[in-house]
Design a protein around this motif. Structure first.
Motif, PDB file in Angstrom:
ATOM      1  N   MET A 299       0.792  -1.463   0.010  1.00  0.00           N
ATOM      2  CA  MET A 299      -0.077   0.116  -0.094  1.00  0.00           C
ATOM      3  C   MET A 299       0.918   1.237   0.047  1.00  0.00           C
ATOM      4  O   MET A 299       1.433   1.717   1.038  1.00  0.00           O
ATOM      5  N   GLY A 300       0.812   1.952  -1.175  1.00  0.00           N
ATOM      6  CA  GLY A 300       1.543   3.104  -1.300  1.00  0.00           C
ATOM      7  C   GLY A 300       1.018   3.940  -2.183  1.00  0.00           C
ATOM      8  O   GLY A 300      -0.199   4.315  -2.134  1.00  0.00           O
ATOM      9  N   THR A 301       1.568   4.658  -3.147  1.00  0.00           N
ATOM     10  CA  THR A 301       1.016   5.462  -4.229  1.00  0.00           C
ATOM     11  C   THR A 301      -0.364   4.805  -4.866  1.00  0.00           C
ATOM     12  O   THR A 301      -1.375   5.016  -4.906  1.00  0.00           O
ATOM     13  N   SER A 302      -0.125   3.534  -5.080  1.00  0.00           N
ATOM     14  CA  SER A 302      -1.134   2.576  -5.363  1.00  0.00           C
ATOM     15  C   SER A 302      -1.221   1.390  -4.337  1.00  0.00           C
ATOM     16  O   SER A 302      -0.267   1.392  -3.649  1.00  0.00           O
ATOM     17  N   THR A 303      -2.059   0.467  -4.725  1.00  0.00           N
ATOM     18  CA  THR A 303      -1.811  -0.635  -3.707  1.00  0.00           C
ATOM     19  C   THR A 303      -1.775  -1.959  -4.952  1.00  0.00           C
ATOM     20  O   THR A 303      -2.776  -2.046  -5.804  1.00  0.00           O
ATOM     21  N   CYS A 304      -0.840  -2.974  -4.512  1.00  0.00           N
ATOM     22  CA  CYS A 304      -0.844  -4.058  -5.512  1.00  0.00           C
ATOM     23  C   CYS A 304      -1.357  -5.325  -4.448  1.00  0.00           C
ATOM     24  O   CYS A 304      -0.878  -5.234  -3.110  1.00  0.00           O
ATOM     25  N   HIS A 305      -2.212  -6.161  -4.774  1.00  0.00           N
ATOM     26  CA  HIS A 305      -2.342  -7.245  -4.095  1.00  0.00           C
ATOM     27  C   HIS A 305      -1.669  -8.550  -4.594  1.00  0.00           C
ATOM     28  O   HIS A 305      -1.971  -8.759  -5.853  1.00  0.00           O
ATOM     29  N   ILE A 434     -12.066  -6.802  -4.142  1.00  0.00           N
ATOM     30  CA  ILE A 434     -11.255  -7.771  -4.698  1.00  0.00           C
ATOM     31  C   ILE A 434     -10.998  -9.041  -3.798  1.00  0.00           C
ATOM     32  O   ILE A 434     -10.680  -9.801  -4.417  1.00  0.00           O
ATOM     33  N   VAL A 435     -10.933  -8.718  -2.639  1.00  0.00           N
ATOM     34  CA  VAL A 435     -10.883 -10.022  -1.693  1.00  0.00           C
ATOM     35  C   VAL A 435     -12.036 -10.799  -1.713  1.00  0.00           C
ATOM     36  O   VAL A 435     -11.604 -12.152  -1.904  1.00  0.00           O
ATOM     37  N   GLU A 436     -13.324 -10.157  -2.006  1.00  0.00           N
ATOM     38  CA  GLU A 436     -14.221 -11.175  -2.172  1.00  0.00           C
ATOM     39  C   GLU A 436     -14.364 -11.808  -3.431  1.00  0.00           C
ATOM     40  O   GLU A 436     -14.797 -13.063  -3.655  1.00  0.00           O
ATOM     41  N   ASN A 437     -13.965 -11.135  -4.346  1.00  0.00           N
ATOM     42  CA  ASN A 437     -13.840 -11.753  -5.679  1.00  0.00           C
ATOM     43  C   ASN A 437     -12.818 -12.937  -5.872  1.00  0.00           C
ATOM     44  O   ASN A 437     -13.369 -13.734  -6.572  1.00  0.00           O
ATOM     45  N   PHE A 438     -11.631 -12.810  -5.074  1.00  0.00           N
ATOM     46  CA  PHE A 438     -10.770 -14.053  -5.144  1.00  0.00           C
ATOM     47  C   PHE A 438     -11.585 -15.211  -4.374  1.00  0.00           C
ATOM     48  O   PHE A 438     -11.599 -16.369  -5.195  1.00  0.00           O
ATOM     49  N   GLY A 439     -12.253 -14.700  -3.535  1.00  0.00           N
ATOM     50  CA  GLY A 439     -13.022 -15.926  -2.818  1.00  0.00           C
ATOM     51  C   GLY A 439     -14.094 -16.480  -3.636  1.00  0.00           C
ATOM     52  O   GLY A 439     -14.227 -17.873  -3.543  1.00  0.00           O
ATOM     53  N   VAL A 440     -14.918 -15.818  -4.238  1.00  0.00           N
ATOM     54  CA  VAL A 440     -15.910 -16.278  -5.155  1.00  0.00           C
ATOM     55  C   VAL A 440     -15.282 -17.132  -6.233  1.00  0.00           C
ATOM     56  O   VAL A 440     -15.795 -18.048  -6.594  1.00  0.00           O
ATOM     57  N   ALA A 441     -14.122 -16.795  -6.700  1.00  0.00           N
ATOM     58  CA  ALA A 441     -13.529 -17.428  -7.579  1.00  0.00           C
ATOM     59  C   ALA A 441     -12.832 -18.768  -7.162  1.00  0.00           C
ATOM     60  O   ALA A 441     -12.006 -19.414  -8.121  1.00  0.00           O
ATOM     61  N   GLY A 442     -12.821 -18.865  -6.011  1.00  0.00           N
ATOM     62  CA  GLY A 442     -12.077 -20.347  -5.497  1.00  0.00           C
ATOM     63  C   GLY A 442     -10.706 -19.991  -5.043  1.00  0.00           C
ATOM     64  O   GLY A 442      -9.990 -21.129  -4.894  1.00  0.00           O
ATOM     65  N   VAL A 443     -10.355 -18.831  -4.762  1.00  0.00           N
ATOM     66  CA  VAL A 443      -9.009 -18.581  -4.120  1.00  0.00           C
ATOM     67  C   VAL A 443      -9.145 -17.660  -3.040  1.00  0.00           C
ATOM     68  O   VAL A 443      -8.946 -16.600  -2.943  1.00  0.00           O
ATOM     69  N   PRO A 444      -9.676 -18.452  -1.912  1.00  0.00           N
ATOM     70  CA  PRO A 444      -9.738 -17.763  -0.727  1.00  0.00           C
ATOM     71  C   PRO A 444      -8.764 -17.002  -0.015  1.00  0.00           C
ATOM     72  O   PRO A 444      -7.654 -17.641   0.044  1.00  0.00           O
ATOM     73  N   VAL A 445      -8.943 -15.886   0.577  1.00  0.00           N
ATOM     74  CA  VAL A 445      -8.097 -15.095   1.438  1.00  0.00           C
ATOM     75  C   VAL A 445      -8.351 -15.343   3.018  1.00  0.00           C
ATOM     76  O   VAL A 445      -9.510 -15.104   3.469  1.00  0.00           O
ATOM     77  N   HIS A 446      -7.006 -15.981   3.442  1.00  0.00           N
ATOM     78  CA  HIS A 446      -7.343 -16.173   4.870  1.00  0.00           C
ATOM     79  C   HIS A 446      -6.645 -14.943   5.871  1.00  0.00           C
ATOM     80  O   HIS A 446      -7.011 -14.857   6.795  1.00  0.00           O
ATOM     81  N   GLU A 447      -5.626 -14.242   5.249  1.00  0.00           N
ATOM     82  CA  GLU A 447      -4.860 -13.555   5.929  1.00  0.00           C
ATOM     83  C   GLU A 447      -4.388 -12.118   5.024  1.00  0.00           C
ATOM     84  O   GLU A 447      -4.219 -12.373   4.038  1.00  0.00           O
ATOM     85  N   PHE A 448      -4.781 -11.180   5.652  1.00  0.00           N
ATOM     86  CA  PHE A 448      -4.325  -9.707   4.819  1.00  0.00           C
ATOM     87  C   PHE A 448      -3.008  -9.186   5.445  1.00  0.00           C
ATOM     88  O   PHE A 448      -3.061  -8.969   6.703  1.00  0.00           O
ATOM     89  N   ILE A 449      -1.966  -9.199   4.769  1.00  0.00           N
ATOM     90  CA  ILE A 449      -0.716  -8.500   5.082  1.00  0.00           C
ATOM     91  C   ILE A 449      -0.438  -7.172   4.596  1.00  0.00           C
ATOM     92  O   ILE A 449      -0.427  -7.364   3.286  1.00  0.00           O
ATOM     93  N   ALA A 450      -0.325  -6.189   5.080  1.00  0.00           N
ATOM     94  CA  ALA A 450      -0.123  -4.812   4.524  1.00  0.00           C
ATOM     95  C   ALA A 450       1.319  -4.415   4.817  1.00  0.00           C
ATOM     96  O   ALA A 450       2.109  -4.673   5.741  1.00  0.00           O
ATOM     97  N   ALA A 451       1.963  -4.021   3.415  1.00  0.00           N
ATOM     98  CA  ALA A 451       3.358  -3.404   3.341  1.00  0.00           C
ATOM     99  C   ALA A 451       3.146  -2.172   2.863  1.00  0.00           C
ATOM    100  O   ALA A 451       2.079  -1.737   2.355  1.00  0.00           O
ATOM    101  N   GLY A 452       4.365  -1.611   2.905  1.00  0.00           N
ATOM    102  CA  GLY A 452       4.340  -0.369   2.038  1.00  0.00           C
ATOM    103  C   GLY A 452       4.285   0.872   2.850  1.00  0.00           C
ATOM    104  O   GLY A 452       3.889   0.863   4.197  1.00  0.00           O
ATOM    105  N   GLY A 453       4.146   2.240   2.231  1.00  0.00           N
ATOM    106  CA  GLY A 453       4.297   3.311   3.120  1.00  0.00           C
ATOM    107  C   GLY A 453       3.093   3.679   3.769  1.00  0.00           C
ATOM    108  O   GLY A 453       3.264   4.388   4.787  1.00  0.00           O
ATOM    109  N   LEU A 454       2.019   3.046   3.503  1.00  0.00           N
ATOM    110  CA  LEU A 454       0.965   3.622   4.346  1.00  0.00           C
ATOM    111  C   LEU A 454       0.590   2.895   5.481  1.00  0.00           C
ATOM    112  O   LEU A 454      -0.302   3.113   6.311  1.00  0.00           O
ATOM    113  N   VAL A 455       1.278   1.683   5.793  1.00  0.00           N
ATOM    114  CA  VAL A 455       1.295   1.047   7.124  1.00  0.00           C
ATOM    115  C   VAL A 455       1.429   1.884   8.267  1.00  0.00           C
ATOM    116  O   VAL A 455       0.869   1.744   9.310  1.00  0.00           O
TER     117      VAL A 455
END
Ligand SMILES: Nc1ncnc2c1ncn2[C@@H]1O[C@H](COP(=O)(O)OP(=O)(O)O)[C@@H](O)[C@H]1O
Ligand SMILES: O=C(CO)[C@@H](O)[C@@H](O)COP(=O)(O)O
Length: 585
Positions: A299-305, A434-455
């Motif tokens: 999480m910075g200028t943009s966010t990449c997941h 984005i998180v829900e979209n991954f879950g619906v497609a069968g790639v569930p998210v169990h943990e969210f880890i933030a990095a970058g300048g916004l932390v």
């Protein structure tokens, strides 16, 4: 070259990671014995992001974002010697160097690697420069590339969620061809800045599998076919020739530092140089995310997941899934939000009254901190505001750079901190999509880890935990991408057998640093439901308000109110002028 057998994990052995961000490049010196980050050094790019004009010259259109490749070399020249000097480390103690970069940040070069913009006569040609990841002028090209891929039933399109982004290499390459055909012809290579820097360091031209896969549609051992490229524009048939170069795996040693690379960095020639990587993807091992379901948000200028594992699934609207794209041996997924910190920056730079600035100054804090403190005093929903986070377009799951921002619920009593909070919330809602979209497609998210300048913004981190209803772990380093690059350097030098082993020794993360507050759940769920309604109404092609932002965008660019209408008046600058004169004004 330094070989695996010559090096070991020791108290006197070091690696360097260099992280090339949007505005600056930074080097991090890591001691392998204990994983300590012993020194770091940053250089702001002397040319910054060129979004208004080139040095001494032509004005650029609003969606343009260019960089100067000389800045990347200057980063090496300044920061690598600086970290050695700070820590009193000798060049022979450094066994490896790794770099990561924003992407798709791409430049045209000659066959020997000389950037076009370095050549006499090309200095005033915008297309001769590096196109930064957030160069968003190629949406029309992206639209045509997508339409052609759909019509031809190209199998690789599903690996990109069904839509290639205007940020990626194909759209940028077609943009180059169609606006400056001479530059396209002169560009014997079209190469990620990441790979170009490794080329300058080692003398060896390679393509890392990460950018090739995520940004240049390299799948199952091939780029898209000549026939596909020709179907979009016959002159584009040879595009993949400009991408040529041996593919290298993440953590692979591209070679030793060349004499020129050694002179640039002050390190010894022969020091192992790792395959280049993307700033987002390299962060996953830095925070120990080497297993399925661990979504890392940079999480910075943009966010990449980014997220590793889970087999091969088609996820609509994601940025991409690439075999070996994050960790060798696994599929890696990427999604993203084009503007996050950039949106907050826009607000503090353009929409905050002098009185609020004075209050921040009096409190001795920056405007982000001041507004976040005020915003934290509000309860969810109290402002009556709801925003869409598309001031930089939408990268996932709508994949449309033409979409724009929106704030609903403004009132004569609305305060700056309320709008600021609505913008922070909007980015959290965008992440939840984005998180829900991954879950619906069968790639569930169990943990969210933030990095970058916004932390560093604790209010924002808690907001994400609440909106996502997930614990948020955070990187325990301010230099996570550089640490990830240092890990790859250690693997390239043979200190660790693979990136997983490097992560086991060197990763830094604070687990579940923020936990969802159950008291805010109902309010955020209600706001999110309204966010989704706005999202679908304005952002989906079948939404009732989809044409609104498109029409506004056309008018902003000087076009007519409908796609076929004659422009109302000549725009300040047009792509055609760029082609004719190499300038935009
Ligand atoms: N305290 C803060 N809260 C929210 N946003 C912030 C704060 N401080 C800086 N920002 C934003 O963070 C972004 C910079 O993030 P950073 O990770 O340092 O850069 P980059 O993405 O280029 O690596 C800028 O867009 C800036 O507006
Ligand atoms: O798009 C990617 C990676 O795929 C990033 O490089 C891009 O969002 C830029 O990242 P930063 O916001 O500069 O950290």
């Amino acid at each position: 070259m330094t070989r695996p057998s010559d090096v070991r994990e020791g108290a006197d052995t070091y690696v360097i990671g260099v992280d090339y961000g949007t505005l600056s490049g930074r080097a991090l010196l890591v001691r392998l014995g204990d994983g300590a980050e012993v020194a770091s050094s940053v250089l702001d790019y002397p040319h910054g992001v060129m979004s208004r004009e080139l040095p001494g010259g032509p004005v650029l259109l609003p969606e343009w974002a260019l960089q100067h490749p000389q800045d990347y070399l200057d980063v090496l020249r300044h920061t690598v010697p600086a970290v050695l000097a700070q820590a009193g480390v000798r060049p022979e103690q450094v066994v490896g160097l790794g770099i990561d970069f924003t992407a798709c940040t791409v430049l045209p070069t000659r066959a020997d690697g000389t950037p076009l913009c370095f050549l006499p006569g090309w200095e005033r040609r915008p297309h001769a420069y590096v196109k930064l990841w957030k160069h968003h002028a190629a949406q029309p090209q992206a639209d045509r590339l997508n339409a052609a891929a759909r019509e031809r039933g190209e199998g690789w399109l599903a690996r990109y969620g069904g839509l290639l982004s205007s940020e990626w290499a194909l759209a940028k390459g077609l943009h180059l061809l169609e606006e400056d055909p001479d530059a396209y012809a002169a560009a014997e290579r079209f190469i990620e800045a990441a790979d170009w820097v490794v080329w300058q360091l080692t003398g060896r031209e390679t393509r890392n599998v990460c950018t090739a896969g995520y940004k240049a549609a390299y799948q199952d051992g091939a780029y898209p076919s000549r026939e596909y490229f020709a179907s979009v524009n016959p002159a584009f048939a040879d595009f993949a020739d400009k991408l040529r170069g041996p593919l290298v795996a993440l953590g692979e040693c591209v070679g030793g530092l060349s004499t020129a690379g050694a002179a640039l960095t002050g390190l010894l020639s022969g020091t192992a140089v790792a395959a280049a990587n993307v700033d987002a993807h390299v962060t996953a091992p830095a925070v120990g995310a080497v297993g399925a379901g661990q979504l890392v948000a940079i999480m910075g200028t943009s966010t990449c997941h980014v997220m590793t594992g889970g087999g091969l699934k088609d996820v609509p609207g994601m940025c991409g899934v690439v075999q070996d794209g994050i960790l060798p041996g696994h599929y890696g997924y990427e999604a993203g939000q084009s503007g996050v910190g950039d949106i907050f920056a826009w607000f503090v730079n353009n929409a905050v009254p002098a009185s609020v600035r004075a209050d921040a100054d009096a409190a001795g804090v920056d405007l982000h901190t001041h507004l976040s403190t005020l915003a934290a005093g509000l309860r969810p929903g109290e402002s009556g505001l709801l925003a869409l986070d598309w001031l930089g377009g939408n990268r996932s799951v709508l994949v449309d750079a033409d979409l724009t921002g929106l704030v609903v619920g403004l009132h004569l009593h609305t305060r700056p901190e309320e709008i600021y909070r609505a913008l922070l919330e909007a980015t959290a809602f965008g992440t939840r999509v984005i998180v829900e979209n991954f879950g619906v497609a069968g790639v569930p998210v169990h943990e969210f880890i933030a990095a970058g300048g916004l932390v560093k913004n604790a209010f924002l981190m808690q907001l994400y935990a609440d909106v996502l209803n997930l614990p948020v772990s955070v990187a325990d380093t301010a230099q996570a991408p550089a640490l990830g690059s240092a890990m790859h350097a250690a693997v390239a030098a043979g200190v660790y057998p693979d990136i997983g082993a490097a992560a086991a020794h060197l990763a830094r993360v604070k687990k579940a640093a923020y936990r969802p507050n159950p008291e805010t759940r109902a309010a955020y769920d209600a706001l999110y439901a309204e966010y989704l309604r706005l999202h679908d109404a304005f952002g989906r092609a079948d939404g009732p308000l989809f044409s609104t932002m498109k029409t506004l965008g056309r008018l902003r660019r000087g076009g007519g109110p409908t796609e076929d209408a004659t422009p109302a008046e000549a725009p300040d600058a047009t792509p055609a002028e760029a082609t004719d004169a190499g300038v935009l004004a």
